[in-house]
Design a protein around this motif. Structure first.
Motif, PDB file in Angstrom:
ATOM      1  N   TYR A  34     -34.344  17.248 -51.772  1.00  0.00           N
ATOM      2  CA  TYR A  34     -34.462  15.848 -51.372  1.00  0.00           C
ATOM      3  C   TYR A  34     -35.207  15.684 -50.048  1.00  0.00           C
ATOM      4  CZ  TYR A  34     -31.026  14.747 -54.977  1.00  0.00           C
ATOM      5  OH  TYR A  34     -30.384  14.592 -56.175  1.00  0.00           O
ATOM      6  N   VAL A  60     -30.302  22.668 -52.579  1.00  0.00           N
ATOM      7  CA  VAL A  60     -30.134  21.304 -53.096  1.00  0.00           C
ATOM      8  C   VAL A  60     -30.621  20.290 -52.061  1.00  0.00           C
ATOM      9  CG1 VAL A  60     -28.488  19.565 -53.852  1.00  0.00           C
ATOM     10  CG2 VAL A  60     -28.230  21.941 -54.600  1.00  0.00           C
ATOM     11  N   TYR A 108     -25.063  12.748 -59.293  1.00  0.00           N
ATOM     12  CA  TYR A 108     -25.148  12.961 -57.845  1.00  0.00           C
ATOM     13  C   TYR A 108     -26.183  12.006 -57.265  1.00  0.00           C
ATOM     14  CZ  TYR A 108     -26.131  15.231 -53.367  1.00  0.00           C
ATOM     15  OH  TYR A 108     -26.314  15.496 -52.026  1.00  0.00           O
ATOM     16  N   LEU A 134     -22.767  17.491 -53.193  1.00  0.00           N
ATOM     17  CA  LEU A 134     -23.792  18.502 -52.960  1.00  0.00           C
ATOM     18  C   LEU A 134     -23.265  19.884 -53.301  1.00  0.00           C
ATOM     19  CD1 LEU A 134     -26.333  18.632 -50.099  1.00  0.00           C
ATOM     20  CD2 LEU A 134     -24.952  20.649 -50.539  1.00  0.00           C
ATOM     21  N   ALA A 177     -28.948  16.735 -61.049  1.00  0.00           N
ATOM     22  CA  ALA A 177     -28.297  15.719 -60.219  1.00  0.00           C
ATOM     23  C   ALA A 177     -28.138  14.415 -60.989  1.00  0.00           C
ATOM     24  CB  ALA A 177     -29.108  15.504 -58.948  1.00  0.00           C
ATOM     25  N   LEU A 217     -22.868  20.304 -57.154  1.00  0.00           N
ATOM     26  CA  LEU A 217     -24.186  20.427 -57.768  1.00  0.00           C
ATOM     27  C   LEU A 217     -24.760  21.814 -57.535  1.00  0.00           C
ATOM     28  CD1 LEU A 217     -26.597  19.182 -59.232  1.00  0.00           C
ATOM     29  CD2 LEU A 217     -27.366  18.242 -57.049  1.00  0.00           C
TER      30      LEU A 217
END
Length: 367
Positions: free
Chosen positions: A31, A27, A54, A13, A49, A16
């Motif tokens: 999600y 980030v 990721y 995380l 990602a 990214l």
């Protein structure tokens, strides 16, 4: 000298976020809280990602942090395949799945064979609540569910009073079907029922066993029949009632044969499910008996196969049961007392019931 291989470490995380030039919260929101980002920014986060490999937030870590599993557990005290084989169970499962879809939550099936005592599957289940589908009141898996500090909804049985419940009035529904048969002139009847307890009994059922049944739905349906025929002057203790542990058409065939071998002169065979009734129709055909000219056969549930066969039955809203159970469980409002949802049924007068060929009203069962 062997060359060392460069193994690319998976993105995190943090890496990214650094690649995108945004915060780790941004980030995470892509999600877990997509409504917090613009569609363009969320798409850029997800595309990057995928490019970097990721996999997304760790669901286990997330559940530990939020103390939410994001799933509902459905307890079935049957083998897992039963949920996809029995039409009524399948309809209920579809309704529950629809409620879960609407709420954006997952569904975990927790099968528990009626012949096993191991409740580990209930203890291990990472769920936010349980829907218990049609189990006996003495089932150890039910006890294990009620020990968990999560919401629980029971569908059909047992009616234990202190837990939210969704069901129908099985007693009244079967009483109405019995009155329909009585009005036609039927007094000499036999009954085929589903299992009444966790112990295997594939045979005749005493009145005491009927009254003590741990499966409340079957107990209520038999009670509705007993009430109606007793009011019509029939001695219920003399009515042959045959129980089957396994719920399939083969069981219906064997049980029907048992009843008809004992008393070939019965005019109606009442089954407490459509599956058993369809099996009984197979047995009647094997014996050369015409339905309904020689033998009336009835069921309960209103599954599609029964409709195609023209079965006289009671239709219950199995899909709506599942949806109502899911909505009740996922309703996070204030709960001051157990809630109950009682759904309506409909008597379907198909082509498998008719007046007896000879109305021998000498009240064979009477006093």
């Amino acid at each position: 000298m062997a060359r060392s291989m460069h193994v690319r470490r998976p993105a995190t995380l943090a890496s990214l976020a650094a690649e995108l030039g945004v915060s780790r919260t941004t980030v995470s929101n892509a999600y877990n809280r997509p409504d917090q980002l613009s569609p363009e920014l969320r798409r850029r986060v997800l595309e990057t990602a995928r490019r970097l490999g990721y996999p997304g937030p760790d669901p286990v870590a997330r559940s530990l942090r939020t103390r939410k599993a994001g799933a509902v557990g459905l307890l079935l005290t049957e083998n897992l395949s039963y949920a996809f084989r029995d039409p009524a169970a399948l309809g209920f499962l579809e309704g529950l799945a629809l409620a879960c879809e609407d709420a954006g939550t997952g569904l975990m099936l927790i099968p528990a064979s009626p012949e096993r005592e191991d409740v580990a599957a209930v203890h291990r289940a990472g769920v936010d609540g349980f829907v218990v589908y049609s189990v006996p009141d003495d089932d150890p898996h039910l006890a294990a569910v009620l020990e968990r500090p999560v919401p629980t909804v029971v569908c059909d049985q047992p009616d234990i009073g202190n837990v939210d419940r969704v069901g129908i009035d099985d007693r009244s529904a079967m009483y109405e079907l019995a009155q329909h048969l009585i009005a036609m002139g039927h007094r000499r009847v036999g009954v085929v029922c589903m299992r009444l307890a966790r112990d295997r009994n594939d045979g005749y059922v005493s009145v005491d066993r009927q009254h003590a049944a741990h499966f409340h739905v079957q107990r209520a349906r038999l009670a509705g029949l007993a009430m109606a025929f007793s009011e019509a002057g029939v001695d219920w203790s003399k009515v042959p009632v045959v129980e089957r542990f396994d719920h399939n058409t083969a069981s219906g065939e064997a049980a029907a044969a048992q009843v008809l071998d004992r008393d070939p002169s019965i005019t109606a065979l009442i089954c407490t499910s459509d599956i058993l009734a369809l099996g009984a129709m197979n047995e009647a055909k094997r014996r050369g008996l015409r339905v309904p000219e020689d033998l009336t056969i009835t069921g309960f549930d209103g599954i599609q196969e029964a409709e195609r066969a023209g079965l006289t039955t009671v239709r219950q809203p199995v899909l709506e049961k599942g949806r109502a159970a899911g909505k009740l469980l996922l309703d996070v409002g204030e709960r001051t007392r157990p809630r109950s949802v009682n759904l309506s049924t409909e008597l379907i007068t198909g082509t498998t019931a008719a007046a007896p060929r000879t109305i021998a009203e000498e009240r064979w069962f009477g006093p």
